[in-house]
Design a protein around this motif. Structure first.
Motif, PDB file in Angstrom:
ATOM      1  N   ASP A 101      73.191  -2.400 -27.097  1.00  0.00           N
ATOM      2  CA  ASP A 101      73.001  -3.724 -27.703  1.00  0.00           C
ATOM      3  C   ASP A 101      74.352  -4.339 -28.048  1.00  0.00           C
ATOM      4  N   SER A 290      61.072  -3.829 -34.234  1.00  0.00           N
ATOM      5  CA  SER A 290      62.318  -4.498 -34.602  1.00  0.00           C
ATOM      6  C   SER A 290      63.268  -4.553 -33.406  1.00  0.00           C
ATOM      7  N   ASP A 294      64.863  -7.944 -32.133  1.00  0.00           N
ATOM      8  CA  ASP A 294      66.306  -8.149 -31.929  1.00  0.00           C
ATOM      9  C   ASP A 294      66.601  -8.636 -30.519  1.00  0.00           C
TER      10      ASP A 294
END
Lengths: 337, 309
Positions: A101, A290, A294
């Protein structure tokens, strides 16, 4: 005079000879006793379950996912919150099979941890529902009368309050107090890792979601308490708590297991929903919801960031759904459609 | 019948009261207060703010005032998100958008789910049945955000045939409505399949067959009508699902409905908006459940609701 054979044919009497009245010898007696294997309820259910290919595949998938979620992170060279400098925004490659990420965290480990959270939530919440719902339903069904009436009224009210809204409210409100409680008290250390959002979900399941289970158990208990063995136990002086523990609940164990199993995907759904809205786990902890949330920001350029958690959560829920269905068919053949 | 309806309405009103009370109590459990944002206001300002919004009074008085205001349709004002804007106006502005989306999603789910379930039941264990069964089981295993985002990646990002966000043209409704209706559609198809199979095994179907009735009449007049009942009971929870599902769908597709506003309020910790919206949605869902219950009774005269024992 009729011949002997014709007489035999016309006679309605059974043809017996004197030999037939001799006492049976030992060998004959032994032959009469047949030993069929005693199949217990569980063996029978397991045999039926084994025949169901889809359920067995689902069970394998669940076991694989448990390994993936609990053993996987130990084998990985990275941790879920480790930010690797220079590896930001990487596409899937050999070093990071699921990519990284924007902080350079390895997504494979994060998906593993996310699956772990989902499994913990699903199983934990289902167990809470099992304990509260079965006890409540059994008490209500066994006592009957005014106790039953009041207890079922309460269930009705809880049932008609839109639960998902209450879940959202409680997770908003409980987040800060729980965080404080975790920071000060050391006793809750295990829960601290999960984060206040998850604990809030457990609390809400304990408060609201057991009503379905309570209704089902009550229905079963109402039937079971008319049985002779319950009568007999009462006549022998068994207390109500003993009746519930030793007679009523063990006899609806099939229903209990099936309802609990089917509760797991629903809890996983709820957690993913809350995490997606930003109410579940707190960063840097990851949950599948989550992670997907994201990933939404960079969806145009990094769709794979969304893909992996989305696939993982869908497979987990699908496996639990299919296994639950198979279990229902195996444990409760009457329900099969 | 009238007695039954009145009883149900009474019960619904009580539930609405309980839901509002729970909401109020939960929201007041929060330590700290709505004005403690980034920069804390001075003592005097805080005091006057408290007086202005009635927050200096005991909790029970606040509760009474809040409930009385609710009866008049006043939900209070927003503290954080859009300071001093009446929550009633916010709801009036954004709820119609969500309601329109939700109504379309429910219509799509029912219109496609029922025939799919019927086809599966009629073609039991054939190819069509297997395909529908696999797809619908997959469908009920995918959370709303997975469906929404996957659909967006495929149709908007990769194929670029449908718009990603907003509600400007008719085509921008396609993705939100379809994703919102996907789960209920699969659920209805499964429900319909099993209840239709059960209907086919009933004695009255055998009688009808023995009388030599055509397959068409047996399927549509006898089996279908009787197997619709579970679907009708699902309509109540369906409304609830669509309302909460819209939180996710509106967030993903950036639609200015009540759902997105609610999520914004959550992230901004605008307690008054959260409280007002929750009570509004809860009331809406409870009323819809009531309507479905009454409808249920109308559709199936055999069911004697409310007459216990």
């Amino acid at each position: 005079m009729m011949s002997e054979s014709l007489k035999k044919k016309l006679s309605l009497q059974i043809d017996v000879s004197a030999d037939d009245f001799k006492p049976a010898d030992k060998q004959e007696q032994l032959d009469l006793i047949q030993f069929t294997k005693n199949t217990s309820y569980w063996k029978d259910a397991w045999r039926r379950l084994k025949k169901n290919k889809i359920a067995m595949i689902a069970l394998c998938v669940i076991i694989l996912f448990i390994l993936f979620a609990f053993v996987g992170p130990l084998l990985s060279p990275y941790t879920y919150d480790q930010q690797i400098r220079g590896d930001e925004n990487m596409a899937p490659c050999w070093k990071h099979p699921f990519g990284t990420d924007l902080h350079g965290r390895d997504l494979l480990v994060r998906v593993m941890i996310g699956s772990r959270i989902s499994l913990i939530i699903g199983i934990g919440a289902a167990l809470i529902v099992l304990v509260i719902g079965s006890l409540y339903g059994a008490i209500s069904g066994l006592f009957g009368g005014i106790v039953d009436n009041i207890m079922m009224r309460i269930v009705e009210i809880i049932y008609s309050v839109p639960d998902i809204l209450i879940v959202i409210l409680l997770s908003i409100v409980l987040k800060d107090p729980l965080k404080k409680a975790f920071d000060t008290g050391g006793a809750l250390g295990g829960l601290q890792k999960l984060g206040p959002g998850i604990v809030a979900i457990f609390i809400v399941y304990g408060m609201l979601y057991w009503v379905g289970m309570a209704r089902i158990v009550r229905g079963q208990v109402l039937q079971l308490k008319e049985m002779e063995y319950v009568n007999a136990a009462t006549a022998l002086g068994a207390k109500k708590s003993r009746l519930i523990r030793k007679h009523l609940l063990p006899n609806c164990v099939g229903t209990l297991i099936v309802t609990t199993m089917l509760q797991i995907p629903s809890a996983i759904f709820t957690e993913a929903f809350l995490s997606f809205l930003g109410l579940g786990v707190s960063a840097p902890m990851a949950s599948l919801g989550s992670l997907a949330s994201d990933a939404l920001d960079g969806i145009q350029s990094y769709p794979y960031r969304l893909l992996f958690p989305a696939i993982a959560i869908s497979i987990i829920i699908l496996a639990f759904n299919l296994f639950g269905d198979g279990l229902r068919d195996a444990l409760d053949p009457k329900l099969k459609k | 019948m009238v007695k039954y309806i009145l009883k149900r309405i009474g019960a619904a009103l009580f539930t609405i009261f309980i839901a509002s009370a729970i909401t109020f109590i939960i929201m007041n459990l929060v330590p700290g207060d709505p004005f403690m944002s980034e920069k804390a206001p001075s003592e005097a300002v805080l005091k006057s703010l408290y007086a202005k919004y009635g927050l200096d009074k005991p909790l029970i008085i606040q509760f009474k005032n809040y409930m009385l205001n609710l009866l008049r349709g006043e939900f209070g004002v927003s503290y954080a998100l859009q300071r001093n804007r009446a929550i009633k106006d916010i709801i009036l502005e954004s709820f119609p958008i969500s309601a329109k989306l939700g109504a379309m999603a429910i219509a799509v789910a029912v219109i496609t789910g029922i025939p799919l379930g019927c086809i599966a039941a009629l073609k039991r264990n054939k190819l069509a049945d297997n395909v529908i069964r696999i797809l619908s089981t997959l469908g009920i295993s995918m959370p709303g955000f997975v469906v929404a985002t996957t659909a967006m990646i495929i149709f908007s990002v990769k194929l670029k045939v449908l718009p990603t966000y907003g509600l400007k043209s008719a085509s921008s409704y396609v993705l939100p409505v379809l994703t919102l209706s996907f789960y209920p559609m699969c659920y209805i198809a499964r429900l319909m399949r099993s209840s239709m199979l059960e209907a086919f095994s009933q004695d009255y179907i055998r009688t009808a067959r023995a009388k030599g009735m055509s397959n068409f009449i047996i399927t549509f007049k006898h089996a279908l009508r009787n197997s619709l009942i579970p679907v009708i009971t699902y309509l109540g929870p369906l409304v609830g699902y669509v309302m909460t599902g819209s939180f996710v769908v509106e967030q993903v597709f950036n639609i200015p409905g009540l759902g997105r506003y609610f999520v914004k309020a959550i992230n901004a910790r605008d307690y008054m908006v959260i409280m007002g919206t929750t009570i509004f949605l809860a009331t809406f869902i409870i009323i819809m459940n009531l309507v479905c219950d009454l409808l249920y009774k109308l559709v199936d005269p055999r069911i004697k609701l409310g007459e216990e024992n």
